[in-house]
Design a protein around this motif. Sequence first.
Motif, PDB file in Angstrom:
ATOM      1  N   GLU A  54      28.660  24.221  54.324  1.00  6.08           N
ATOM      2  CA  GLU A  54      28.454  23.934  56.021  1.00  6.08           C
ATOM      3  C   GLU A  54      30.145  23.245  56.964  1.00  6.08           C
ATOM      4  OE1 GLU A  54      26.542  23.917  58.512  1.00  6.08           O
ATOM      5  OE2 GLU A  54      26.020  25.920  57.231  1.00  6.08           O
ATOM      6  N   LYS A  55      31.189  22.235  55.241  1.00  4.86           N
ATOM      7  CA  LYS A  55      32.119  22.153  56.091  1.00  4.86           C
ATOM      8  C   LYS A  55      33.030  23.266  56.702  1.00  4.86           C
ATOM      9  CE  LYS A  55      31.505  18.177  52.343  1.00  4.86           C
ATOM     10  NZ  LYS A  55      32.233  17.329  51.684  1.00  4.86           N
ATOM     11  N   PHE A  56      32.647  24.733  56.562  1.00  8.68           N
ATOM     12  CA  PHE A  56      33.843  25.549  56.896  1.00  8.68           C
ATOM     13  C   PHE A  56      34.211  25.190  57.857  1.00  8.68           C
ATOM     14  CE2 PHE A  56      34.122  27.354  52.823  1.00  8.68           C
ATOM     15  CZ  PHE A  56      34.481  27.700  52.293  1.00  8.68           C
ATOM     16  N   ASN A  57      32.772  24.667  58.823  1.00 11.84           N
ATOM     17  CA  ASN A  57      32.535  24.855  60.251  1.00 11.84           C
ATOM     18  C   ASN A  57      33.780  23.843  60.631  1.00 11.84           C
ATOM     19  OD1 ASN A  57      30.159  26.355  61.192  1.00 11.84           O
ATOM     20  ND2 ASN A  57      29.424  25.844  59.634  1.00 11.84           N
ATOM     21  N   ASP A  58      33.722  22.914  60.083  1.00 11.25           N
ATOM     22  CA  ASP A  58      35.584  22.565  60.445  1.00 11.25           C
ATOM     23  C   ASP A  58      37.199  22.488  59.517  1.00 11.25           C
ATOM     24  OD1 ASP A  58      33.201  20.648  62.013  1.00 11.25           O
ATOM     25  OD2 ASP A  58      33.542  19.603  59.589  1.00 11.25           O
ATOM     26  N   TYR A  59      36.393  23.208  58.082  1.00 10.66           N
ATOM     27  CA  TYR A  59      38.191  23.670  58.171  1.00 10.66           C
ATOM     28  C   TYR A  59      38.287  24.773  58.775  1.00 10.66           C
ATOM     29  CZ  TYR A  59      36.487  20.755  53.536  1.00 10.66           C
ATOM     30  OH  TYR A  59      35.884  19.964  52.774  1.00 10.66           O
ATOM     31  N   TYR A  60      37.667  25.654  58.863  1.00 10.51           N
ATOM     32  CA  TYR A  60      38.235  26.662  60.167  1.00 10.51           C
ATOM     33  C   TYR A  60      39.002  26.676  61.470  1.00 10.51           C
ATOM     34  CZ  TYR A  60      38.941  32.118  60.370  1.00 10.51           C
ATOM     35  OH  TYR A  60      39.178  33.086  60.401  1.00 10.51           O
ATOM     36  N   ASP A  61      39.392  26.899  61.780  1.00 12.32           N
ATOM     37  CA  ASP A  61      39.598  26.597  62.841  1.00 12.32           C
ATOM     38  C   ASP A  61      39.672  28.368  63.906  1.00 12.32           C
ATOM     39  OD1 ASP A  61      40.596  26.494  66.317  1.00 12.32           O
ATOM     40  OD2 ASP A  61      42.476  25.946  64.892  1.00 12.32           O
TER      41      ASP A  61
END
Length: 655
Positions: free
Chosen positions: A174-181
């Motif tokens: 779920e953190k990739f929603n923040d990591y990936y622009d």
Amino acid sequence: MSLSDRAKALGMDRAITRRDFLNGVALTVAGAAATTLLPGIAHAVTPVPYPPALTGLRGHSPKAMDIMHAVRDGTFWDTAPKPEDSGEHYDLVVVGGGISGLAAAVLWRQQQPDAKILILENNDDFGGHARRNEFTASNGKKLIGYGGSESLQTPSYFSPLVKQLLVDIGIDTEKFNDYYDQSWSEDRSLGESVFFRKEVFGADTLVKTTELAADWVPQTPLNDKAKTNLIELIDSPPDYLPGKSRDEKFEVLSKTTYADFLTKTCGYDPQLIAYFQASTGAYFGVGVEATTALDAWGNGNPGFDGMDLGEVPYKTMSPSGRLVLTDPDDYIYHFPDGNGGVARALVRALVPAAVPGTTMEDLVTAQLDYGALDNPENPTRLRLNASVVRVAHDGPPTEATNVILTYVDNGALKTVTGANVVLACWHRVIPHITSELPAAQVEALNDQVKVPLIYTNVQLKNWQAFAKLGIDSFECPSGFWDGANIDMPVTMGDYAFADKPDDPVLLHISKVVVTPDPALGARDQATAGRYSLMDLTFEQMEFEIRDMLDRALKAGGFDAATDIEAITCNRWSHGYALEYMRPWDQYWPDGPLPIEASRKGWGRIAIANSDAGAYAYAHSAMDQAARAVSELLGDKAKLAEFSKFPGPPLDMIGL
């Protein structure tokens, strides 16, 4: 070798970060004069201290490939010295340090906390195709790219076991929603484009694409008929199979290649085959002349909107065709080093001293200590540059208490023993390192042919040319390379992705090496592609990179001679696991499937790898690791928790 004027103009004679490749060649040549214990293997070669920072030609280690080719050809044992007993014994020995092998070790340790484990990896780095590439830009910034396995695709489809394993090694998808622009390109007004090469289409032309083909296709150098055809195909395709039911259409499309669909079913100009030729390679490993129209529909190729095919896959679609058609997730689950980040997380779970930190963020920037991987004090040891050449039970497999493994160690042969063994190497290697298998299983193992490919990272001192052209990528139909794109915009912790056009950046450039011959099936294409790939030199790859970028980005002021700072080509002659596909595999999907016979363990040995799932995805590799561990431990309950069938879960896609 003298350089042409064109090569010099492109900067082939300039100093960039490819010296490790050149030095590696020099070491090999120098070592050839030294005393050798095995053919082609120099004695006492100094190990590489930090493989991710090497540039030039990477991927499969030539040394490891030479050893296994000699084993395959039957020449290895002609001059091999007597194996030396290392005296080492382990509860589990894993052959192969890729995602599947590392996952098997982690899963074993979870169930056997006091176990001693050894992982033997034949290359100079772990992760298999999940390979990390590092660069240092001229302004001092570290850039991180991926050299193979790209992303955790579609976590929604992961088995419960894979989801839990990722949590256990500290990965929260779920953190990739923040990591990936996801708005990086849109915020900078960048779009996609196509570069038409004069050798194929008559003129070098870069065209920025938009949603409506009628707005950009007229600017291409396609002939007039092809332009008209392409506009219709994309903007307003009719029903090309009128009068047929949906099931009848599915049957026709599952027996028709996309190339034949374009020219014979649609009656379009053959230039469209050249335009779309490589469009199916990334997922299926073959071009449009070997991919069914049904899988092309799943892949998102145009021409099917007017045919009322619905949204549920047809049963004969390949696993990836089913996946892409029904994928509910954005393509964002990506570490800066691709699934190299997953490999690092697995290694940290096994050898904490080698990978500092505890979070996803510090996985990215941690300086991995390769010297700590094979420490005798570790309960788990990861040994690189260790090619296993023989695996045999110490007695009849049904009665033996140990397995003896023979491997190459710096030009010598050594043996270790293991109470249990997981073979997480390629399927086609297994019959060459053991003689304990029945002929039917050997035949099933040999069915799995790898897709050859090259994943390349090109370090640019800036991306000003892309900004001026208003693009973030371009396709290159029927070119040597399939195109180029600015790397995925991922920022994690202290690692920040490029922001301004003056910032250094990595370009990702790839090539699925296939032979566009309609007479060849997928396996024959992969075999032919592998031979052609092995004939390519790094200099040839570098020239084609420079030539393509220089011509495609010329209008943006790009100069290959001055703008390129480093190149790493990851050559995977044995690349991704080949999926089952029509029209070549008539047993798909009803079976029996070759993987069902090929992956059967025996005695104290089990098989785990992406080949065992016929599905080249990281989560499949982890599933197969779980199956192998569960078989060895006799854990029947666990056998129900992972995916044994290639592709997305059937109940989740309507099949």
